[in-house]
Write an enzyme that holds these catalytic residues in place. Sequence first.
Site, PDB file in Angstrom:
ATOM      1  N   LYS A  37       4.293  12.498  14.064  1.00 63.99           N
ATOM      2  CA  LYS A  37       3.362  12.439  15.275  1.00 63.99           C
ATOM      3  C   LYS A  37       3.760  12.052  16.192  1.00 63.99           C
ATOM      4  CE  LYS A  37      -0.674  10.387  16.424  1.00 63.99           C
ATOM      5  NZ  LYS A  37      -1.113  10.738  17.778  1.00 63.99           N
TER       6      LYS A  37
ATOM      7  N   GLY B 295       4.055   1.001  17.563  1.00 62.69           N
ATOM      8  CA  GLY B 295       2.856   1.573  18.692  1.00 62.69           C
ATOM      9  C   GLY B 295       2.309  -0.434  18.682  1.00 62.69           C
TER      10      GLY B 295
ATOM     11  N   THR C 203       0.036  -3.706  17.805  1.00 61.35           N
ATOM     12  CA  THR C 203      -0.225  -4.145  16.228  1.00 61.35           C
ATOM     13  C   THR C 203      -1.053  -4.324  16.412  1.00 61.35           C
ATOM     14  OG1 THR C 203       1.183  -5.852  17.646  1.00 61.35           O
ATOM     15  CG2 THR C 203      -0.326  -6.565  15.475  1.00 61.35           C
TER      16      THR C 203
ATOM     17  N   GLY D  61      -0.690  -0.824  14.079  1.00 60.44           N
ATOM     18  CA  GLY D  61      -0.088  -1.466  13.430  1.00 60.44           C
ATOM     19  C   GLY D  61      -1.356  -1.899  11.965  1.00 60.44           C
TER      20      GLY D  61
ATOM     21  N   GLU E  91       6.793  -0.964  13.469  1.00 61.13           N
ATOM     22  CA  GLU E  91       7.256  -1.840  14.857  1.00 61.13           C
ATOM     23  C   GLU E  91       6.524  -1.509  15.774  1.00 61.13           C
ATOM     24  OE1 GLU E  91       9.995  -2.558  14.714  1.00 61.13           O
ATOM     25  OE2 GLU E  91      11.662  -1.593  13.581  1.00 61.13           O
TER      26      GLU E  91
ATOM     27  N   CYS F 145       8.587  -2.482  24.496  1.00 59.29           N
ATOM     28  CA  CYS F 145       8.372  -2.907  23.499  1.00 59.29           C
ATOM     29  C   CYS F 145       9.150  -4.709  23.347  1.00 59.29           C
ATOM     30  CB  CYS F 145       8.063  -2.469  21.993  1.00 59.29           C
ATOM     31  SG  CYS F 145      10.193  -1.724  21.937  1.00 59.29           S
TER      32      CYS F 145
ATOM     33  N   GLU G   5       0.125  -8.662  25.476  1.00 59.61           N
ATOM     34  CA  GLU G   5       1.699  -7.969  26.108  1.00 59.61           C
ATOM     35  C   GLU G   5       0.543  -6.837  26.948  1.00 59.61           C
ATOM     36  OE1 GLU G   5       2.360  -4.430  23.200  1.00 59.61           O
ATOM     37  OE2 GLU G   5       4.223  -4.969  23.613  1.00 59.61           O
TER      38      GLU G   5
HETATM   39  P1  NAD Z   1      -0.761   3.169  20.060  1.00 57.26           P
HETATM   40  O1  NAD Z   1      -0.241   2.438  19.395  1.00 57.26           O
HETATM   41  O2  NAD Z   1      -1.790   2.877  21.061  1.00 57.26           O
HETATM   42  O3  NAD Z   1      -0.159   4.208  19.617  1.00 57.26           O
HETATM   43  C1  NAD Z   1       0.945   4.759  18.878  1.00 57.26           C
HETATM   44  C2  NAD Z   1       1.282   6.118  17.797  1.00 57.26           C
HETATM   45  O4  NAD Z   1       0.568   5.607  17.337  1.00 57.26           O
HETATM   46  C3  NAD Z   1       0.077   7.522  19.537  1.00 57.26           C
HETATM   47  O5  NAD Z   1       0.891   8.132  18.668  1.00 57.26           O
HETATM   48  C4  NAD Z   1      -1.202   6.912  18.435  1.00 57.26           C
HETATM   49  O6  NAD Z   1      -1.332   7.943  18.529  1.00 57.26           O
HETATM   50  C5  NAD Z   1      -1.106   6.965  17.714  1.00 57.26           C
HETATM   51  N1  NAD Z   1      -2.725   6.397  16.740  1.00 57.26           N
HETATM   52  C6  NAD Z   1      -3.425   5.556  17.310  1.00 57.26           C
HETATM   53  N2  NAD Z   1      -4.668   4.936  17.312  1.00 57.26           N
HETATM   54  C7  NAD Z   1      -4.700   5.521  15.866  1.00 57.26           C
HETATM   55  C8  NAD Z   1      -4.830   5.438  14.767  1.00 57.26           C
HETATM   56  N3  NAD Z   1      -5.606   4.581  14.285  1.00 57.26           N
HETATM   57  N4  NAD Z   1      -4.428   5.563  13.221  1.00 57.26           N
HETATM   58  C9  NAD Z   1      -2.927   6.432  13.088  1.00 57.26           C
HETATM   59  N5  NAD Z   1      -2.352   6.458  14.315  1.00 57.26           N
HETATM   60  C10 NAD Z   1      -3.260   6.200  15.572  1.00 57.26           C
HETATM   61  O7  NAD Z   1       0.856   2.760  21.192  1.00 57.26           O
HETATM   62  P2  NAD Z   1       0.870   3.567  22.692  1.00 57.26           P
HETATM   63  O8  NAD Z   1      -0.236   2.831  23.905  1.00 57.26           O
HETATM   64  O9  NAD Z   1       1.346   4.966  22.885  1.00 57.26           O
HETATM   65  O10 NAD Z   1       2.287   2.890  23.015  1.00 57.26           O
HETATM   66  C11 NAD Z   1       2.429   1.442  22.542  1.00 57.26           C
HETATM   67  C12 NAD Z   1       2.783  -0.196  22.144  1.00 57.26           C
HETATM   68  O11 NAD Z   1       4.002   0.248  21.492  1.00 57.26           O
HETATM   69  C13 NAD Z   1       3.014  -1.468  22.681  1.00 57.26           C
HETATM   70  O12 NAD Z   1       2.263  -2.099  21.826  1.00 57.26           O
HETATM   71  C14 NAD Z   1       4.112  -1.345  22.844  1.00 57.26           C
HETATM   72  O13 NAD Z   1       4.820  -2.775  22.446  1.00 57.26           O
HETATM   73  C15 NAD Z   1       4.998  -0.725  21.132  1.00 57.26           C
HETATM   74  N6  NAD Z   1       6.057  -1.005  21.166  1.00 57.26           N
HETATM   75  C16 NAD Z   1       6.855  -1.351  19.867  1.00 57.26           C
HETATM   76  C17 NAD Z   1       8.359  -0.733  19.855  1.00 57.26           C
HETATM   77  C18 NAD Z   1       9.286  -1.185  18.770  1.00 57.26           C
HETATM   78  O14 NAD Z   1       9.996  -0.382  18.572  1.00 57.26           O
HETATM   79  N7  NAD Z   1       8.038  -2.667  18.331  1.00 57.26           N
HETATM   80  C19 NAD Z   1       8.617   0.254  20.179  1.00 57.26           C
HETATM   81  C20 NAD Z   1       8.143   1.234  21.492  1.00 57.26           C
HETATM   82  C21 NAD Z   1       6.723   0.264  21.815  1.00 57.26           C
END
Ligand code: NAD
Length: 495
Positions: free
Chosen positions: A179, A232, A234, A237, A254, A288, A389
Site C-alpha cells: 500500500k 513511515g 515512528t 510504526g 523503517e 528519513c 523530526e
Molecule cells: P506515515 O507514517 O504518515 O505514513 C506512511 C504510510 O503508512 C502511508 O502509506 C500511510 O497511508 C500509512 N499509514 C498511516 N497511518 C496508518 C495506520 N494507522 N496503519 C497503517 N498504515 C498507516 O509517514 P509519511 O508521512 O508518509 O512519511 C514520512 C515518514 O516516513 C517520516 O517520519 C520519515 O522519517 C519516514 N521514513 C522512514 C524511512 C526509513 O527507511 N527509515 C524512509 C522513508 C521515510
Amino acid sequence: MTTATAIAHYPMVIGGERVDALNGETMDVSNPATNEVYATVPRSGPEDVDRAVEAASKAFPGWARTAASKRTTLMLRFAEKLQEQVESLAEAEAINSGKPVAFAAKPELLHSIEVLVYYAGAATKLTGETVPVSSHSFSYTLREPIGVCGQIIPWNYPLMMAVWKIAPAIAAGNTVVLKPASATPVTALLLAQLALDSGIPPGVVNVITGPGASVGSYLAGHPGIGKVAFTGETATGRTIMKIAADGMKRVTLELGGKSANIVFADANFEDAVNGSLFAIYYNSGQSCEARSRLLIERSIYDRFVASFAEKAQKIRVGNPLDPSTQMGAIISPAQLESIKSYVDLGRQEGAELVTGGGSPDEDALRAGNFLLPTALANAHNRMRVAQEEIFGPVVVMIPFDDEEEAIRLANDSIYGLAGTLWTQNLGRAHRVAQGVQTGLLGVNTPATGTPGLPFGGYKQSGIGRELAFETLKLYTELKGVQINTSTRPVNPWRL
Ligand code: NAD
C-alpha cells in the site's frame, strides 16, 4: 485549472487484474508543485484488502516453489522494464511527489534498478547450513519464505520505497500486498504493472490504494499475512507493531530520524560544506536519513555557518520538471505549514535564522508548496527543533568542543537512523563511527542507501534492516531439520 478530461485514473493491481475499489470510491491525487488534482486512484476498503490478500495467498505456493534461478531471471527482466521506462517513470514521480525530475531519474530510478538486480542475484544465494549436531544425525537449516507480506510505504520516495520492499520479499519467494501513501500512489501502481509485464506471475505483486488509518491498519492486522514491513513515521510504526502483535506477525519497521552530521575542524572544509548541504536539502529535506542536525566544532563554527548559508542560497529551487532544478516542492500544504511552524518555533527557542525560512519569490511557484533551504544557527541539542523530526529543508546548527561531546550530542536523540562525520583523522573516523548509535554512517560522504549495505535504525528509528543481504533473511522463516542416520533402533524408553 485542470479540466475534468485531463484527470487520469490509475486502477489498483490485484491478482494480475487492474481493478477499482469494490465500493466504487476514488481519491484525488495532486501535484505538489501546483496543488492541482491531476489523477484519481481507487479509495479501497477492507473488502479490497481481503481480495488482494487472497490473490497473494493463491499465488504464494507456486511462487515459493519456483526455482530461485527462475525468480532471478524474472526479476532481472523486471529491472529491464524499469530501465526502458526510466524517463516516463521519472516524470510521473516528479509530478506526483514534487521532487526534481533529474533526481527522480538519477539517482533514484537507477538506484531502484540496482536494488532489483541485487536481490535478483541474491535469490540464488539464500542458503541454509548444515549443523554438526551429532555423529548419529545429519542436521541442516532451511530458509523458507514467510508467505504473504503486507507492505506499507511513505510518500517521500514512492517508487524507490516500493522497490526496497518488493524486491527482497519476492526474491525470497514471498508474495506481497503493497500500500503506497495516499499522496503518492502513482508510480507503485505503474511498478506493479511492470512486474506483470516482465512475467512475474499474477498475484505475486499486488498494489492497493486507500487511507492508511483504515486500509493500512486493516492490512497490518490481516490474518492472511505473515509479515508487515512498514516505512513511515515512528508514531505510525508503533501503532502497526501493536496491530501486528495480535497475530504475532513478523515486523520490519523503517521509521523517522534526526541524524547528526558532525564536522570536525580537521575536515576538508569545502567538501564538508558542500556535502552537508546535500545531506539536508536533497529531496527538500523530506528524507528519513536527512542529516538535520549539523554539529560543528566550535573553532570553525562561524566560518562554516557563513559559508553554508551563502551556498544554500545558490541551490536552485523550482519547477520539478525543469531539469536544472535542485530542490522541488514539499509534498502538501499541510506539510509546508508544519515545517514553517518549526522554523518559528526554533526562533522562539532562541535559534538564529541564517538563511531561508520563506517561500521563493516567484509567481510561477506561488501555487505550489515551496520553501527555501533553511538553516537555524546557534542552536542547542535540547531544543525541540533539534529533537523532533521536521521532515523539510531545515537544518539546526549546533557547536561542540571536542570529540567526546560530538558523540554525546549525536547520541542524544530518540532516533538513530543515519549520520555523517567529516574528518581527515583516520583514528578519529573509526572512533566516532563506533561511538555513534546509528544504523548507517558516512565518513566524508553523505552516504545514503547502497544495495548490500544495511539501511535501518537503532533506537526509535526502527527494527530490522533494508537493502542488505540480511533483509532477505528477514523475509524467511528458519527451519531446523534433523535426520537420524544411525543404524541403531529408535527406542528411547527401552520399551
Ligand atoms: P506515515 O507514517 O504518515 O505514513 C506512511 C504510510 O503508512 C502511508 O502509506 C500511510 O497511508 C500509512 N499509514 C498511516 N497511518 C496508518 C495506520 N494507522 N496503519 C497503517 N498504515 C498507516 O509517514 P509519511 O508521512 O508518509 O512519511 C514520512 C515518514 O516516513 C517520516 O517520519 C520519515 O522519517 C519516514 N521514513 C522512514 C524511512 C526509513 O527507511 N527509515 C524512509 C522513508 C521515510
